[in-house]
Each structure stands twice: as structure tokens, then as C-alpha cells.
Scaffold this active site. Structure first.
Site, PDB file in Angstrom:
ATOM      1  N   ASP A  92      -4.894  53.060  17.861  1.00 51.97           N
ATOM      2  CA  ASP A  92      -5.046  53.280  16.420  1.00 51.97           C
ATOM      3  C   ASP A  92      -4.768  54.738  16.045  1.00 51.97           C
ATOM      4  O   ASP A  92      -4.821  55.639  16.889  1.00 51.97           O
ATOM      5  CB  ASP A  92      -6.474  52.949  15.970  1.00 51.97           C
ATOM      6  CG  ASP A  92      -6.769  51.463  16.048  1.00 51.97           C
ATOM      7  OD1 ASP A  92      -5.873  50.693  16.454  1.00 51.97           O
ATOM      8  OD2 ASP A  92      -7.901  51.073  15.706  1.00 51.97           O
ATOM      9  N   ASP A  93      -4.504  54.927  14.762  1.00 47.39           N
ATOM     10  CA  ASP A  93      -4.495  56.232  14.084  1.00 47.39           C
ATOM     11  C   ASP A  93      -3.224  57.043  14.286  1.00 47.39           C
ATOM     12  O   ASP A  93      -3.150  58.183  13.817  1.00 47.39           O
ATOM     13  CB  ASP A  93      -5.690  57.111  14.487  1.00 47.39           C
ATOM     14  CG  ASP A  93      -7.016  56.483  14.108  1.00 47.39           C
ATOM     15  OD1 ASP A  93      -7.000  55.507  13.337  1.00 47.39           O
ATOM     16  OD2 ASP A  93      -8.055  56.967  14.580  1.00 47.39           O
ATOM     17  N   HIS A 143      -2.357  49.968   9.978  1.00 45.64           N
ATOM     18  CA  HIS A 143      -3.709  50.530  10.019  1.00 45.64           C
ATOM     19  C   HIS A 143      -4.018  51.213   8.680  1.00 45.64           C
ATOM     20  O   HIS A 143      -4.731  52.224   8.644  1.00 45.64           O
ATOM     21  CB  HIS A 143      -3.812  51.529  11.174  1.00 45.64           C
ATOM     22  CG  HIS A 143      -5.212  51.800  11.636  1.00 45.64           C
ATOM     23  ND1 HIS A 143      -6.131  50.816  11.895  1.00 45.64           N
ATOM     24  CD2 HIS A 143      -5.860  52.976  11.903  1.00 45.64           C
ATOM     25  CE1 HIS A 143      -7.269  51.345  12.298  1.00 45.64           C
ATOM     26  NE2 HIS A 143      -7.141  52.668  12.288  1.00 45.64           N
ATOM     27  N   HIS A 147      -5.707  55.557   6.180  1.00 41.85           N
ATOM     28  CA  HIS A 147      -6.868  55.376   7.044  1.00 41.85           C
ATOM     29  C   HIS A 147      -8.142  55.206   6.208  1.00 41.85           C
ATOM     30  O   HIS A 147      -9.181  55.838   6.439  1.00 41.85           O
ATOM     31  CB  HIS A 147      -7.031  56.551   8.013  1.00 41.85           C
ATOM     32  CG  HIS A 147      -7.902  56.221   9.206  1.00 41.85           C
ATOM     33  ND1 HIS A 147      -9.260  56.387   9.200  1.00 41.85           N
ATOM     34  CD2 HIS A 147      -7.590  55.726  10.427  1.00 41.85           C
ATOM     35  CE1 HIS A 147      -9.763  56.025  10.356  1.00 41.85           C
ATOM     36  NE2 HIS A 147      -8.753  55.617  11.133  1.00 41.85           N
ATOM     37  N   HIS A 244      -7.162  55.027  20.990  1.00 40.66           N
ATOM     38  CA  HIS A 244      -6.568  55.818  19.912  1.00 40.66           C
ATOM     39  C   HIS A 244      -5.495  56.740  20.468  1.00 40.66           C
ATOM     40  O   HIS A 244      -5.672  57.339  21.529  1.00 40.66           O
ATOM     41  CB  HIS A 244      -7.634  56.649  19.195  1.00 40.66           C
ATOM     42  CG  HIS A 244      -8.666  55.829  18.500  1.00 40.66           C
ATOM     43  ND1 HIS A 244      -9.760  55.298  19.143  1.00 40.66           N
ATOM     44  CD2 HIS A 244      -8.755  55.424  17.194  1.00 40.66           C
ATOM     45  CE1 HIS A 244     -10.506  54.609  18.279  1.00 40.66           C
ATOM     46  NE2 HIS A 244      -9.914  54.668  17.095  1.00 40.66           N
TER      47      HIS A 244
END
Length: 713
Positions: A92-93, A143, A147, A244
Site C-alpha cells: 500500500d501507499d 488505494h 489516501h 507498504h
């Protein structure tokens, strides 16, 4: 004064709409930058909303107790899990320019594939990384764009977050994504009702939700061993593992990933993408031409917003440095000037030569009697007063004649403008020292004496006096009082020391007759004849100095409309004079000092910086939306204290009381905006070649009454 020979076109107005549109676009660009620049990372609120094995009210049992891959677009939710010994690594991210390439390198070294849930705003910043992810056989999903915690957002904002992310990926890769993982999510058992509603909303736009079986919580940087242990399934089962590749320091994640892949590969695990693991069709599909084009446009808009924000930060930094440097130079020069003029000079002869005071007057009935009386009451031994009535229609000349004061002459002429009236008075004057005075100005008994003492120096050709606002009882008057005090006691002292005085105010100035004859009299081809004349005197090689103790009381505009008209004329006229005397940049001597010191100073602080002020105000609005309020308050208080120090120092130099300082915070909300909008209007008028009319201020006589009664302070 209203010279009839110039017929002006109507003031331009279309630029106000353009300015407003530009400010709105600037705010929109800064808002976009604010939304995408403050991106967070890692799991958070949703990760602690429940306890493993429990689900919260509003989440179906089949979802809370099911697998991490959720299809929620049908009447009943469907969940899928990974087969045994099958791992779907998810990150993620990202994409992150530092950590995503390292993660990809580790995956390639171990011949493993994974799924990357990308943040749309970061896709726009690093599209090449998203293209590399797909080129190396990995899968991508959404995603959100910023965020954002979808569970706390309204429906329109949820849809926008997902739509913008899809467009960003389409613009970068030509593909569209269907997998989706909400930020701050973890295991199905930890979903709240709001989380579930957000997932259902995403399913309505064609997204398949992907949560996790194993949350490594690597964003907490718990240590490599703990990350590896958290990612390892129990008893040979399969799992979707949450890690991540962006949002912070991911060094532990990269090391843990290398160890995890080596360990689980030896144990017989396979690493694949989410779609392949659950046997679903490919989730990354070709994008339409419209999506690709809108995604490209979005990317450039985001990049442009970043450039705008960077430019604004640079502008603020430059403005702050210039402001502090200006204050430092002003203070140093003011201290030097005070030491010089207040040091007793027993060797300088006292000037007692006859003085002619010339008062041009056009419809000055409200103040002319007080002005003339104050001049006649001067303590100077040899003075004549010449009132030039420039075609007044309110009986100005009659008022002066009825006073029958000794030493006062009245000259009547057809209306031809203030410069013509002054030149008429100059020709009629008998003395070689001339004092030019506006018809709304009141002198103190010692003003003329103090004003002309500087002529003891034969190099001095003209002297500026100290103009004070008399009608300062109201808020607008107090603001102008502060402006006058700061302008005269800091700027004029600085100009004096640097020998580049650009303006002797029309309210009070003294000249040698030979100087005025040398420069051709008072010019009439600009609206700031006082500035134009002063620049001529400097370029003719004469010194122009400032006498702080020669005080003249004047009536300032008492309404915003009158203030606008006055400052509009001043600003436009000053720009005319600056352009007219631009060749001083190439001159030597006093003219060169004007060109290389005075003109650049006027350009920067009276034109360029005021033109940028609307953008600074928009940036302040942006700060209210996106910056910590504590930072804003501290910054605002810092600037306010700097202004208070500047104004307080100027008041102290001028021996004025500090009482009006309390109005400074309010001045930032109205007066400052009027001043910079005046500059905008003046610049536009100059650029389109329009000729500005003279705007005469309506006099009330209040200033004369206050000054005469000695109650102006």
C-alpha cells in the site's frame, strides 16, 4: 484641480473579472496541491476499530468471518480466500521513488509477483514506477487518490477519490484498475459499519475490495523479525499479506520482504497476485481514450499545482527577505539621519531670506481660510503668501480677499490645473526661496522657518517637510496617520541618507527659485507633478533633503471612495514619473542615485510587491484550509509584531503617541487590500494606455479645525 485639456476614457473594469478568475484558479491549484501533498501512510483508525474474530454491528457475518477478497455488487456479498501455501503479497501507499524500486528489485530477485495498491496522487508524481510495476508482471489496484479515510467522507467525495485514481492510472499506463483497498483497513473482522458502507459504495462503481489475512503493521517499524512473523501464515495456509512500499521509512519492510520470500519459498509457498490467487480474471483492463486523456490532464493539473505552490513559497520567501532587508536599511538610515539632523550645528548660518509661499487652490472653501491664517501667523520674519485661484466655483478667492490679511495676494485664473496654478504663483513670487503648499494644509508657526534652514547648504535645491494627518479621529484616519508617519519617518529619512528622494509632497515643499527655473517649472504632463518635479530636481544635480521638524497638517480622505481616488491618482502619476525619468538609470551624480536607488526601490515596494499581494491573500486562505492553525497564528503574529515594531519606531522618531498601533491588525483586513487594488488598477490603466482624469477630494474642513484648535493628536 481639474485640467480640462485631457479627456479620459472610462476606467478599465474587465480586469477585475480576470483578476477574480485568476485568484479562483490559484486557490483551486493550491487546494489541489494541499489535498495531494499532505498524504499519510500506514494503517490507522480502522485497524483498531475491532478485535480479531469479532465484527461490529452492521457488517454481515459472511463478510466479517469470510475471506479478504470481497465482491459486494450483488444482492449477497461474496468473499474469496487464497489457496493453501499461496501468498498474495500486497503493498500500500506507493508508488514511492525510494522504496518501490527496492521492493520491486527484491521481488524480481526471488521471481515473485505481488499486488500494489497505489495512491492516485502519487501515480501522477511517479507514473514511470506504475509502468514498471505492470511491466514486471505485477498487479495494481486503487488505494484512493489522496489516501483518504473513506468511512468518514460523504458519498460524492468517495466517488471522486476512486474516479480520480482510475483516471490517474489510465493516464500513466493506458489501463484501468478494478481492485480496491481502502486506506486504514486491515482484516475483514475489523470492519465497522461505516467501512462496510464505503466498500459497498466502491462496488457500485465496479471495484472489488481486497482486505488482508495478515497485517504486518510494518508502518509501525516494529523490527524485521516481527514483520516476518506477522506475514507468515499458520500451518501452511494461504493469505493476503498487507505491507507498504510508501508513506514513510520502509527499510525494515524491504529487509523483511527479502527474508520472508527466502524462508517461505523454502517451505514450498508460491507468491502471486491477488487475482491469480483467487482464480479471477485479470483486474487491470484497457482504458478508454477518454479516461487516458482525462488522466493525462489530471496529472498535468497536479504537477502544475505543485509548481504554483512552489512559486508561491518562493514568492513569500523573497517578499519576507525583502521586507526584513527593507526594515533593516530603513532603521539604519533613520538612526543615521536622526543623529545628523538633531546634532547641534553652531556653524551653520541661520536662513532669514524672504520666502514666498504659493497656494494653488481649486474649490478649497472648506480649508483655505485656516491655511492662509496659519501661513500669516508664521514666526518667519519675511514672508509673502500668494493664493492662486484656479477657476474655483465655490468662492475660494472671495474668502481670501475678504480676510484682508497683510502680505497675502490673490491671483485668479481660468481653470488650468494645479501645475499651471503653481507656475503662475512662481512667476508672481518676489522671493528667491519658494514654499509650495496645498490649499488644505495648515502650518505651525515655526514650520516655514524650520523648512528653509536646509538652504544654508548651497548644494540643497529642495526640501521636503513632514506632512501629518489631522483628521485622525476615525479608523480610516488612524490608518492613514500610521502610513504617513511610517512613510515620512522611515522612507524619507532613508531617501535623504541615500540621496535619492523621489517625492516632495505637494502639502509642504521648499525650492530655490533658480532650481525651479532650471527644470522648467512644475511639469503638467503627469498626475504626480510633485514626484515628477522632485525627480527633475535630482537629475539637474541638486540635493533634495527631508526636514522632520517642518510640520504641515493636512486633511486626509475621510471615506474609502475618496481614498481610492486619491491613491489611484498618486499611484498612476508616480508610475508616469518613473517611466518619464527611466533614463536616470544610466546617469551619474544625483540623477544616477535616483536611477539606481530610488527607482528600483519604488518599482519593487510600490508596484511589484503590491501586485503580488492578492496572491498572498489567496495563499493565506489556502493556509487556513491545509496548514496547522498554530503555525498560521504564529506566522501572523510574527508579521504583526514586525509591523508593530516598524510603526512604533516611526511614531517614536516623530514624537507621536503609540495609541493608534491598536488599529494595525484591522488595517490588514481592509486598508491593505484597498492599497494593493489601487496598484492593480493603476498598472492596468497604464498598460492599456488610458489617461486618468484628475480626481478632486471633497474637503470637509475638519482637518483645518482640528489643527487650528491644536487638537490633532
Amino acid at each position: 484641480m481639474t485640467p480640462p485639456r485631457h479627456v479620459a476614457r472610462r476606467d478599465p473594469r474587465a480586469h477585475w473579472l480576470l483578476l477574480l478568475l485568476g485568484l479562483v484558479l490559484l486557490l483551486a491549484a493550491l487546494t489541489l496541491h494541499g489535498l495531494v501533498s499532505g498524504l499519510g501512510g500506514g494503517s490507522g483508525p480502522a485497524a483498531t476499530a475491532g478485535t480479531s474474530g469479532q465484527h461490529l454491528t452492521g457488517v454481515p457475518e459472511a463478510v466479517a468471518a469470510g475471506g479478504p477478497v470481497l465482491r459486494l455488487d450483488g444482492p449477497d456479498p461474496v468473499s474469496r480466500t487464497m489457496p493453501d501455501r499461496t501468498i498474495a503479497l500486497t503493498f500500500d501507499d506507493g508508488p514511492d521513488p525510494r522504496w518501490t524500486p527496492q521492493v520491486l528489485d527484491v521481488l524480481r530477485r526471488h521471481h515473485a509477483h505481488a499486488t500494489f495498491f497505489v495512491v492516485g496522487a502519487r501515480v501522477n508524481e511517479h507514473p514511470e514506477l506504475v509502468r514498471r510495476i505492470l511491466a514486471e508482471g505485477h498487479e495494481i489496484g486503487s488505494h484512493t487518490f489522496t489516501h483518504a479515510d473513506l468511512a468518514s467522507l460523504p458519498g460524492w467525495r468517495r466517488d471522486l477519490e476512486l474516479s480520480l485514481t482510475r483516471k490517474s492510472v489510465a493516464g500513466a499506463t493506458g489501463r484501468e484498475v478494478t481492485l480496491f483497498r481502502p486506506p486504514f483497513s486491515s482484516l475483514p473482522s475489523e470492519l465497522s459499519a461505516a467501512d462496510y458502507d464505503a466498500l459497498r459504495g466502491a462496488a457500485g462503481s465496479g471495484h472489488i475490495a481486497v482486505l488482508a489475512d495478515r497485517d504486518t503493521r510494518d508502518w509501525e517499524r516494529p523490527g524485521v523479525d516481527r514483520i516476518v512473523a506477522a506475514a507468515t501464515p499458520a500451518r501452511g495456509g494461504g493469505a493476503v499479506v498487507l505491507m507498504h512500499d510508501g508513506g514513510g521509512d520502509r527499510a525494515q519492510t524491504v529487509t523483511a520482504l527479502d527474508q520472508l520470500l527466502a524462508k517461505l519459498t523454502r517451505d514450498g509457498y508460491a507468491f502471486t497476485t491477488v487475482s491469480t490467487g483467487v482464480g479471477a480474471p485479470e483486474s487491470v483492463l484497457p482504458a478508454s481514450t477518454g479516461s487516458r486523456l482525462s488522466g493525462t490532464a489530471l496529472r498535468w493539473a497536479q504537477l502544475g499545482a505543485g509548481w504554483v505552490a512552489g512559486a508561491m513559497n518562493l514568492l513569500l520567501g523573497v517578499a519576507l527577505v525583502l521586507g526584513v532587508a527593507r526594515l533593516a536599511v530603513q532603521v539604519v538610515c533613520a538612526r543615521r539621519h536622526v543623529r545628523r539632523v538633531r546634532r547641534p550645528d553652531t556653524h551653520r548660518p541661520v536662513v532669514r531670506a524672504p520666502v514666498s509661499v504659493i497656494v494653488p487652490a481649486y474649490n478649497e472653501a472648506a480649508n483655505i481660510a485656516a491655511t492662509v491664517r496659519s501661513l500669516v501667523a508664521s514666526a518667519y520674519p519675511a514672508i509673502e503668501v500668494i493664493v492662486v485661484d484656479d477657476g474655483s466655483t465655490d468662492g475660494t478667492a472671495d474668502i481670501v480677499e475678504r480676510m484682508r490679511l497683510r502680505g497675502v495676494r490673490v491671483i485668479r485664473q481660468a481653470n488650468a490645473g494645479k501645475p499651471a496654478a503653481l507656475n503662475t504663483g512662481i512667476r508672481a513670487a518676489r522671493a528667491n526661496l519658494l514654499v509650495l503648499v496645498d490649499g488644505d494644509t495648515v502650518f505651525q508657526p515655526d514650520t516655514v522657518h524650520r523648512l528653509v534652514q536646509g538652504f544654508a547648504d548651497p548644494t540643497v535645491g529642495a526640501i521636503s517637510g513632514n506632512t501629518k494627518v489631522a483628521n485622525r479621529r476615525r479608523l480610516l484616519g488612524r490608518w492613514q496617520h500610521l502610513e504617513y508617519v511610517i512613510g515620512f519617518n522611515l522612507d524619507r529619512r532613508m531617501y535623504d541618507v541615500l540621496e535619492c528622494m523621489p517625492t516632495i509632497p505637494g502639502a509642504i515643499g521648499a525650492f530655490r527659485r533658480e532650481v525651479l527655473l532650471d527644470v522648467g517649472g512644475v511639469p503638467g504632463d503627469t498626475l504626480a507633478e510633485d514626484t515628477d518635479l522632485t525627480m527633475r530636481v535630482l537629475r539637474a544635480g541638486w540635493r533634495v533633503v527631508y526636514e522632520e521638524s517642518a510640520i504641515a497638517w493636512t486633511e486626509a480622505p475621510s471615506s474609502l471612495r475618496q481614498l481610492w481616488r486619491q491613491r489611484y491618482r498618486w499611484c498612476y502619476g508616480t508610475m508616469q514619473a518613473m517611466w518619464k525619468h527611466r533614463h536616470a538609470l544610466r546617469e551619474t551624480g544625483a540623477g544616477g542615485k535616483l536611477g539606481r536607488r530610488g527607482l528600483p526601490y519604488l518599482t519593487v515596494f510600490q508596484i511589484v510587491l503590491p501586485l503580488t499581494a492578492p496572491a498572498v491573500d489567496v495563499f493565506a486562505v489556502y493556509g487556513l484550509l491545509f496548514l496547522p492553525w498554530s503555525t498560521l497564528v504564529l506566522g501572523w503574529l510574527g508579521l504583526l509584531l514586525l509591523q508593530v515594531f516598524t510603526a512604533g519606531y516611526a511614531l517614536r522618531l516623530d514624537r507621536e503617541r503609540p495609541g493608534p498601533l491598536w488599529t494595525l491588525p484591522l488595517q490588514q483586513l481592509v486598508y491593505r487590500q484597498v492599497m494593493y487594488l489601487v496598484v492593480v488598477q493603476s498598472v492596468v490603466t497604464a498598460l492599456i494606455g488610458n489617461r486618468l482624469r484628475w480626481h478632486r477630494m471633497v474637503r470637509t474642513g475638519e482637518a483645518a479645525a482640528l489643527a487650528t484648535a491644536g487638537r490633532a493628536g
